[in-house]
Design a protein around this motif. Structure first.
Motif, PDB file in Angstrom:
ATOM      1  N   GLU A 148       0.950  -1.355  -0.125  1.00 31.10           N
ATOM      2  CA  GLU A 148       0.101   0.045   0.104  1.00 31.10           C
ATOM      3  C   GLU A 148       0.739   1.471  -0.144  1.00 31.10           C
ATOM      4  O   GLU A 148       0.270   2.423  -0.336  1.00 31.10           O
ATOM      5  CB  GLU A 148      -1.020   0.103   1.313  1.00 31.10           C
ATOM      6  CG  GLU A 148      -1.824  -1.196   1.338  1.00 31.10           C
ATOM      7  CD  GLU A 148      -2.839  -1.220   2.632  1.00 31.10           C
ATOM      8  OE1 GLU A 148      -2.807  -0.283   3.140  1.00 31.10           O
ATOM      9  OE2 GLU A 148      -3.269  -2.354   2.754  1.00 31.10           O
ATOM     10  N   LEU A 149       2.113   1.150   0.235  1.00 26.11           N
ATOM     11  CA  LEU A 149       2.968   2.358   0.367  1.00 26.11           C
ATOM     12  C   LEU A 149       3.465   2.657  -1.051  1.00 26.11           C
ATOM     13  O   LEU A 149       3.684   1.992  -1.935  1.00 26.11           O
ATOM     14  CB  LEU A 149       4.166   1.930   0.999  1.00 26.11           C
ATOM     15  CG  LEU A 149       3.836   1.736   2.380  1.00 26.11           C
ATOM     16  CD1 LEU A 149       5.143   0.958   3.209  1.00 26.11           C
ATOM     17  CD2 LEU A 149       3.391   2.780   3.394  1.00 26.11           C
ATOM     18  N   SER A 150       3.665   4.131  -1.091  1.00 19.33           N
ATOM     19  CA  SER A 150       4.135   4.583  -2.504  1.00 19.33           C
ATOM     20  C   SER A 150       5.536   4.274  -2.705  1.00 19.33           C
ATOM     21  O   SER A 150       6.258   3.981  -1.712  1.00 19.33           O
ATOM     22  CB  SER A 150       3.678   5.973  -2.511  1.00 19.33           C
ATOM     23  OG  SER A 150       4.719   6.671  -1.511  1.00 19.33           O
ATOM     24  N   GLU A 151       6.014   4.333  -4.017  1.00 22.91           N
ATOM     25  CA  GLU A 151       7.640   4.322  -4.081  1.00 22.91           C
ATOM     26  C   GLU A 151       8.367   5.200  -3.113  1.00 22.91           C
ATOM     27  O   GLU A 151       9.510   4.750  -2.710  1.00 22.91           O
ATOM     28  CB  GLU A 151       7.829   4.604  -5.470  1.00 22.91           C
ATOM     29  CG  GLU A 151       9.274   4.131  -5.849  1.00 22.91           C
ATOM     30  CD  GLU A 151       9.165   2.504  -6.156  1.00 22.91           C
ATOM     31  OE1 GLU A 151      10.398   2.051  -6.050  1.00 22.91           O
ATOM     32  OE2 GLU A 151       8.355   1.894  -5.983  1.00 22.91           O
ATOM     33  N   ALA A 152       7.976   6.478  -3.070  1.00 24.64           N
ATOM     34  CA  ALA A 152       8.742   7.504  -2.230  1.00 24.64           C
ATOM     35  C   ALA A 152       8.506   6.964  -0.820  1.00 24.64           C
ATOM     36  O   ALA A 152       9.781   7.179   0.004  1.00 24.64           O
ATOM     37  CB  ALA A 152       8.035   8.742  -2.584  1.00 24.64           C
ATOM     38  N   GLU A 153       7.677   6.490  -0.388  1.00 27.06           N
ATOM     39  CA  GLU A 153       7.439   6.084   0.987  1.00 27.06           C
ATOM     40  C   GLU A 153       8.379   4.789   1.383  1.00 27.06           C
ATOM     41  O   GLU A 153       8.940   4.765   2.450  1.00 27.06           O
ATOM     42  CB  GLU A 153       6.234   5.747   1.330  1.00 27.06           C
ATOM     43  CG  GLU A 153       5.224   6.936   1.601  1.00 27.06           C
ATOM     44  CD  GLU A 153       3.693   6.536   1.782  1.00 27.06           C
ATOM     45  OE1 GLU A 153       2.934   7.697   2.273  1.00 27.06           O
ATOM     46  OE2 GLU A 153       3.173   5.699   1.054  1.00 27.06           O
ATOM     47  N   LEU A 154       8.403   4.077   0.452  1.00 30.71           N
ATOM     48  CA  LEU A 154       9.335   2.799   0.469  1.00 30.71           C
ATOM     49  C   LEU A 154      10.566   3.007   0.475  1.00 30.71           C
ATOM     50  O   LEU A 154      11.292   2.735   1.394  1.00 30.71           O
ATOM     51  CB  LEU A 154       9.088   1.754  -0.630  1.00 30.71           C
ATOM     52  CG  LEU A 154       7.510   1.144  -0.761  1.00 30.71           C
ATOM     53  CD1 LEU A 154       7.203   0.544  -1.877  1.00 30.71           C
ATOM     54  CD2 LEU A 154       7.434   0.215   0.549  1.00 30.71           C
ATOM     55  N   ALA A 170      11.774   5.931   1.656  1.00 30.28           N
ATOM     56  CA  ALA A 170      12.140   6.678   2.795  1.00 30.28           C
ATOM     57  C   ALA A 170      12.468   5.879   3.860  1.00 30.28           C
ATOM     58  O   ALA A 170      13.245   5.921   4.738  1.00 30.28           O
ATOM     59  CB  ALA A 170      11.068   7.762   2.965  1.00 30.28           C
ATOM     60  N   LEU A 171      11.485   4.934   3.965  1.00 30.86           N
ATOM     61  CA  LEU A 171      11.575   3.783   5.173  1.00 30.86           C
ATOM     62  C   LEU A 171      12.876   2.809   4.939  1.00 30.86           C
ATOM     63  O   LEU A 171      13.667   2.729   5.628  1.00 30.86           O
ATOM     64  CB  LEU A 171      10.529   2.763   4.927  1.00 30.86           C
ATOM     65  CG  LEU A 171       9.230   3.404   5.484  1.00 30.86           C
ATOM     66  CD1 LEU A 171       8.041   2.355   5.281  1.00 30.86           C
ATOM     67  CD2 LEU A 171       9.244   3.420   7.048  1.00 30.86           C
ATOM     68  N   ASP A 208      15.561   4.027   3.491  1.00 30.38           N
ATOM     69  CA  ASP A 208      16.878   4.709   3.829  1.00 30.38           C
ATOM     70  C   ASP A 208      16.813   5.083   5.368  1.00 30.38           C
ATOM     71  O   ASP A 208      18.151   4.914   6.038  1.00 30.38           O
ATOM     72  CB  ASP A 208      16.602   5.873   3.426  1.00 30.38           C
ATOM     73  CG  ASP A 208      16.810   6.354   1.918  1.00 30.38           C
ATOM     74  OD1 ASP A 208      17.503   5.297   1.434  1.00 30.38           O
ATOM     75  OD2 ASP A 208      16.457   7.395   1.197  1.00 30.38           O
ATOM     76  N   LYS A 209      15.913   4.986   6.098  1.00 36.09           N
ATOM     77  CA  LYS A 209      15.683   5.061   7.513  1.00 36.09           C
ATOM     78  C   LYS A 209      16.478   3.817   8.226  1.00 36.09           C
ATOM     79  O   LYS A 209      17.110   3.883   9.081  1.00 36.09           O
ATOM     80  CB  LYS A 209      14.209   5.305   8.008  1.00 36.09           C
ATOM     81  CG  LYS A 209      13.805   6.726   7.980  1.00 36.09           C
ATOM     82  CD  LYS A 209      14.499   7.419   9.031  1.00 36.09           C
ATOM     83  CE  LYS A 209      13.649   8.911   9.064  1.00 36.09           C
ATOM     84  NZ  LYS A 209      14.286   9.648  10.109  1.00 36.09           N
TER      85      LYS A 209
END
Length: 124
Positions: free
Chosen positions: A101-107, A109-110, A112-113
């Motif tokens: 369900e996550l966007s590419e940008a959210e994936l 970012a996660l 990277d974190k």
């Protein structure tokens, strides 16, 4: 598509090579290569990765990148949290249910974190 599959596709396109031609050159079927690119096959063996590296005649750093991408390209991941904390089990389950369900940008970012946390933990 897996990270390795994406990179193989990019290399083929950069060099103007079809799946059929590459598959023939490395001794696999075009169907296998297509499945590998689309993430429908598991991580290829080390000898297969070497064939891919040799086929593209990539420099040392790019060969290392392909190897690392292969290691990060398991399309079916199992996370065993038995013996770990409840927080670890919760995180694994949350990721398993939410990843689609996550966007590419959210994936990104996660990811990277998590890489940052691992780097700090290793003292790097």
């Amino acid at each position: 598509m897996t990270p390795l599959g994406q990179r193989i596709r990019e290399l083929r396109r950069e060099r103007g090579v079809s799946q059929k031609d590459m598959a023939s050159a490395i001794g696999v079927s075009a169907a296998y290569l297509s499945a590998l690119e689309h993430g429908h096959r598991g991580v290829p063996s080390w000898p297969m990765i070497q064939k891919i590296i040799g086929y593209f005649n990539v420099i040392w750093d790019d060969a290392e990148e392909l190897q690392k991408l292969a290691e990060a390209s398991r399309p079916r991941v199992v996370v065993d949290t038995s013996g770990l904390s409840p927080a670890a089990t919760e995180l694994a389950n949350l990721l398993a249910t939410a990843v689609g369900e996550l966007s590419e940008a959210e994936l990104l970012a996660l990811g990277d974190k998590l890489r940052e946390a691992l780097t700090r933990r290793k003292g790097g």
